[in-house]
Design a protein around this motif. Structure first.
Motif, PDB file in Angstrom:
ATOM      1  N   ALA A 158       0.839  -1.201   0.000  1.00 34.82           N
ATOM      2  CA  ALA A 158       0.000   0.000   0.000  1.00 34.82           C
ATOM      3  C   ALA A 158       0.872   1.248   0.000  1.00 34.82           C
ATOM      4  CB  ALA A 158      -0.949  -0.023   1.189  1.00 34.82           C
ATOM      5  N   HIS A 159       1.066   1.865   1.127  1.00 34.19           N
ATOM      6  CA  HIS A 159       1.781   3.133   1.233  1.00 34.19           C
ATOM      7  C   HIS A 159       3.228   2.897   1.672  1.00 34.19           C
ATOM      8  CE1 HIS A 159      -2.134   5.105   0.856  1.00 34.19           C
ATOM      9  NE2 HIS A 159      -2.569   4.073   1.551  1.00 34.19           N
ATOM     10  N   THR A 160       4.105   3.868   1.401  1.00 31.22           N
ATOM     11  CA  THR A 160       5.504   3.707   1.781  1.00 31.22           C
ATOM     12  C   THR A 160       5.723   3.945   3.265  1.00 31.22           C
ATOM     13  OG1 THR A 160       6.006   6.006   1.229  1.00 31.22           O
ATOM     14  CG2 THR A 160       6.351   4.361  -0.501  1.00 31.22           C
ATOM     15  N   GLY A 161       4.774   4.582   3.920  1.00 25.04           N
ATOM     16  CA  GLY A 161       4.817   4.766   5.367  1.00 25.04           C
ATOM     17  C   GLY A 161       3.865   3.794   6.023  1.00 25.04           C
ATOM     18  N   THR A 162       3.043   4.306   6.913  1.00 29.55           N
ATOM     19  CA  THR A 162       2.073   3.454   7.601  1.00 29.55           C
ATOM     20  C   THR A 162       0.672   3.675   7.058  1.00 29.55           C
ATOM     21  OG1 THR A 162       1.694   5.108   9.315  1.00 29.55           O
ATOM     22  CG2 THR A 162       3.396   3.461   9.748  1.00 29.55           C
ATOM     23  N   LEU A 163      -0.173   2.732   7.319  1.00 28.75           N
ATOM     24  CA  LEU A 163      -1.582   2.810   6.945  1.00 28.75           C
ATOM     25  C   LEU A 163      -2.313   3.572   8.036  1.00 28.75           C
ATOM     26  CD1 LEU A 163      -3.059   1.356   4.554  1.00 28.75           C
ATOM     27  CD2 LEU A 163      -3.797  -0.310   6.219  1.00 28.75           C
ATOM     28  N   SER A 164      -3.159   4.526   7.676  1.00 24.92           N
ATOM     29  CA  SER A 164      -3.899   5.253   8.708  1.00 24.92           C
ATOM     30  C   SER A 164      -5.350   4.807   8.781  1.00 24.92           C
ATOM     31  CB  SER A 164      -3.824   6.764   8.489  1.00 24.92           C
ATOM     32  OG  SER A 164      -4.496   7.139   7.316  1.00 24.92           O
ATOM     33  N   ASP A 165      -5.944   4.395   7.664  1.00 24.92           N
ATOM     34  CA  ASP A 165      -7.337   3.962   7.679  1.00 24.92           C
ATOM     35  C   ASP A 165      -7.615   3.135   6.433  1.00 24.92           C
ATOM     36  OD1 ASP A 165      -9.876   3.688   8.692  1.00 24.92           O
ATOM     37  OD2 ASP A 165     -10.527   5.712   8.185  1.00 24.92           O
ATOM     38  N   PHE A 166      -8.697   2.386   6.490  1.00 26.21           N
ATOM     39  CA  PHE A 166      -9.137   1.620   5.334  1.00 26.21           C
ATOM     40  C   PHE A 166     -10.644   1.482   5.387  1.00 26.21           C
ATOM     41  CE2 PHE A 166      -8.610  -1.512   8.625  1.00 26.21           C
ATOM     42  CZ  PHE A 166      -9.665  -2.406   8.434  1.00 26.21           C
ATOM     43  N   ASP A 167     -11.239   1.184   4.243  1.00 29.40           N
ATOM     44  CA  ASP A 167     -12.671   0.933   4.172  1.00 29.40           C
ATOM     45  C   ASP A 167     -12.889  -0.257   3.254  1.00 29.40           C
ATOM     46  OD1 ASP A 167     -15.359   1.387   4.817  1.00 29.40           O
ATOM     47  OD2 ASP A 167     -15.673   2.573   3.007  1.00 29.40           O
ATOM     48  N   VAL A 168     -13.856  -1.074   3.604  1.00 37.99           N
ATOM     49  CA  VAL A 168     -14.164  -2.277   2.846  1.00 37.99           C
ATOM     50  C   VAL A 168     -15.621  -2.232   2.427  1.00 37.99           C
ATOM     51  CG1 VAL A 168     -14.297  -4.793   2.949  1.00 37.99           C
ATOM     52  CG2 VAL A 168     -12.475  -3.596   4.163  1.00 37.99           C
ATOM     53  N   SER A 169     -15.874  -2.524   1.156  1.00 33.45           N
ATOM     54  CA  SER A 169     -17.235  -2.643   0.648  1.00 33.45           C
ATOM     55  C   SER A 169     -17.238  -3.800  -0.340  1.00 33.45           C
ATOM     56  CB  SER A 169     -17.667  -1.351  -0.044  1.00 33.45           C
ATOM     57  OG  SER A 169     -18.979  -1.483  -0.561  1.00 33.45           O
ATOM     58  N   GLY A 170     -17.841  -4.918   0.066  1.00 36.69           N
ATOM     59  CA  GLY A 170     -17.812  -6.119  -0.772  1.00 36.69           C
ATOM     60  C   GLY A 170     -16.388  -6.614  -0.907  1.00 36.69           C
ATOM     61  N   ASN A 171     -15.895  -6.731  -2.136  1.00 35.95           N
ATOM     62  CA  ASN A 171     -14.508  -7.132  -2.385  1.00 35.95           C
ATOM     63  C   ASN A 171     -13.604  -5.948  -2.686  1.00 35.95           C
ATOM     64  OD1 ASN A 171     -14.807  -9.854  -1.961  1.00 35.95           O
ATOM     65  ND2 ASN A 171     -15.323 -10.292  -4.084  1.00 35.95           N
ATOM     66  N   LEU A 172     -14.069  -4.729  -2.426  1.00 38.57           N
ATOM     67  CA  LEU A 172     -13.297  -3.520  -2.699  1.00 38.57           C
ATOM     68  C   LEU A 172     -12.675  -3.011  -1.401  1.00 38.57           C
ATOM     69  CD1 LEU A 172     -12.672  -1.491  -5.010  1.00 38.57           C
ATOM     70  CD2 LEU A 172     -14.597  -0.169  -4.170  1.00 38.57           C
ATOM     71  N   LEU A 173     -11.369  -2.768  -1.427  1.00 42.51           N
ATOM     72  CA  LEU A 173     -10.628  -2.262  -0.281  1.00 42.51           C
ATOM     73  C   LEU A 173      -9.962  -0.954  -0.678  1.00 42.51           C
ATOM     74  CD1 LEU A 173      -9.196  -2.616   2.530  1.00 42.51           C
ATOM     75  CD2 LEU A 173      -7.410  -3.824   1.274  1.00 42.51           C
ATOM     76  N   VAL A 174     -10.198   0.114   0.090  1.00 38.89           N
ATOM     77  CA  VAL A 174      -9.588   1.422  -0.161  1.00 38.89           C
ATOM     78  C   VAL A 174      -8.777   1.798   1.064  1.00 38.89           C
ATOM     79  CG1 VAL A 174     -10.023   3.861  -0.646  1.00 38.89           C
ATOM     80  CG2 VAL A 174     -11.499   2.127  -1.639  1.00 38.89           C
ATOM     81  N   THR A 175      -7.523   2.238   0.846  1.00 32.98           N
ATOM     82  CA  THR A 175      -6.656   2.614   1.953  1.00 32.98           C
ATOM     83  C   THR A 175      -6.187   4.055   1.813  1.00 32.98           C
ATOM     84  OG1 THR A 175      -4.586   1.950   0.891  1.00 32.98           O
ATOM     85  CG2 THR A 175      -5.769   0.260   2.132  1.00 32.98           C
ATOM     86  N   CYS A 176      -5.892   4.679   2.948  1.00 34.31           N
ATOM     87  CA  CYS A 176      -5.201   5.961   2.974  1.00 34.31           C
ATOM     88  C   CYS A 176      -4.123   5.850   4.040  1.00 34.31           C
ATOM     89  CB  CYS A 176      -6.145   7.125   3.237  1.00 34.31           C
ATOM     90  SG  CYS A 176      -7.009   7.062   4.803  1.00 34.31           S
ATOM     91  N   GLY A 177      -3.074   6.625   3.885  1.00 38.01           N
ATOM     92  CA  GLY A 177      -1.978   6.479   4.823  1.00 38.01           C
ATOM     93  C   GLY A 177      -0.937   7.558   4.682  1.00 38.01           C
ATOM     94  N   PHE A 178       0.284   7.201   5.045  1.00 40.16           N
ATOM     95  CA  PHE A 178       1.394   8.138   5.057  1.00 40.16           C
ATOM     96  C   PHE A 178       2.497   7.639   4.128  1.00 40.16           C
ATOM     97  CE2 PHE A 178      -0.772   8.541   9.072  1.00 40.16           C
ATOM     98  CZ  PHE A 178      -0.911   9.907   9.200  1.00 40.16           C
ATOM     99  N   CYS A 179       3.291   8.564   3.632  1.00 41.21           N
ATOM    100  CA  CYS A 179       4.441   8.201   2.827  1.00 41.21           C
ATOM    101  C   CYS A 179       5.685   8.812   3.470  1.00 41.21           C
ATOM    102  CB  CYS A 179       4.283   8.646   1.384  1.00 41.21           C
ATOM    103  SG  CYS A 179       4.095  10.405   1.129  1.00 41.21           S
ATOM    104  N   SER A 180       6.811   8.238   3.150  1.00 42.51           N
ATOM    105  CA  SER A 180       8.077   8.695   3.721  1.00 42.51           C
ATOM    106  C   SER A 180       8.758   9.623   2.731  1.00 42.51           C
ATOM    107  CB  SER A 180       8.959   7.487   4.028  1.00 42.51           C
ATOM    108  OG  SER A 180      10.173   7.892   4.571  1.00 42.51           O
ATOM    109  N   ARG A 181       8.986  10.869   3.162  1.00 41.39           N
ATOM    110  CA  ARG A 181       9.697  11.846   2.336  1.00 41.39           C
ATOM    111  C   ARG A 181      10.823  12.444   3.171  1.00 41.39           C
ATOM    112  NH1 ARG A 181       4.419  14.438  -0.103  1.00 41.39           N
ATOM    113  NH2 ARG A 181       3.985  12.847  -1.649  1.00 41.39           N
TER     114      ARG A 181
END
Length: 69
Positions: free
Chosen positions: A32-55
């Motif tokens: 997923a992200h180059t940093g950590t995952l902050s949240d996710f949502d699941v609907s059926g077989n669909l997974l959406v993530t948001c998170g942090f990246c390392s810069r």
């Protein structure tokens, strides 16, 4: 095919680990992200993530969301 449930996504690292709910065996790893995952949502077989990246060795909010089907 694995069904995605809140119980099958239990790792908040830069990877999303999909686990079999009955045995907790890791069935698939998604990058997923180059940093950590902050949240996710699941609907059926669909997974959406948001998170942090390392810069420059600093974690900043990732402007991208990742969608897995």
């Amino acid at each position: 095919m694995l069904g995605i449930t809140d119980q099958s996504v239990i790792s908040f690292t830069k990877q999303v680990r999909l686990r079999d709910p009955s045995s907790l065996k890791c069935e698939q790893v998604l990058e997923a992200h180059t940093g950590t995952l902050s949240d996710f949502d699941v609907s059926g077989n669909l997974l959406v993530t948001c998170g942090f990246c390392s810069r420059c060795s600093i974690l900043v909010s990732d402007s991208d969301s990742y969608c897995f089907d």
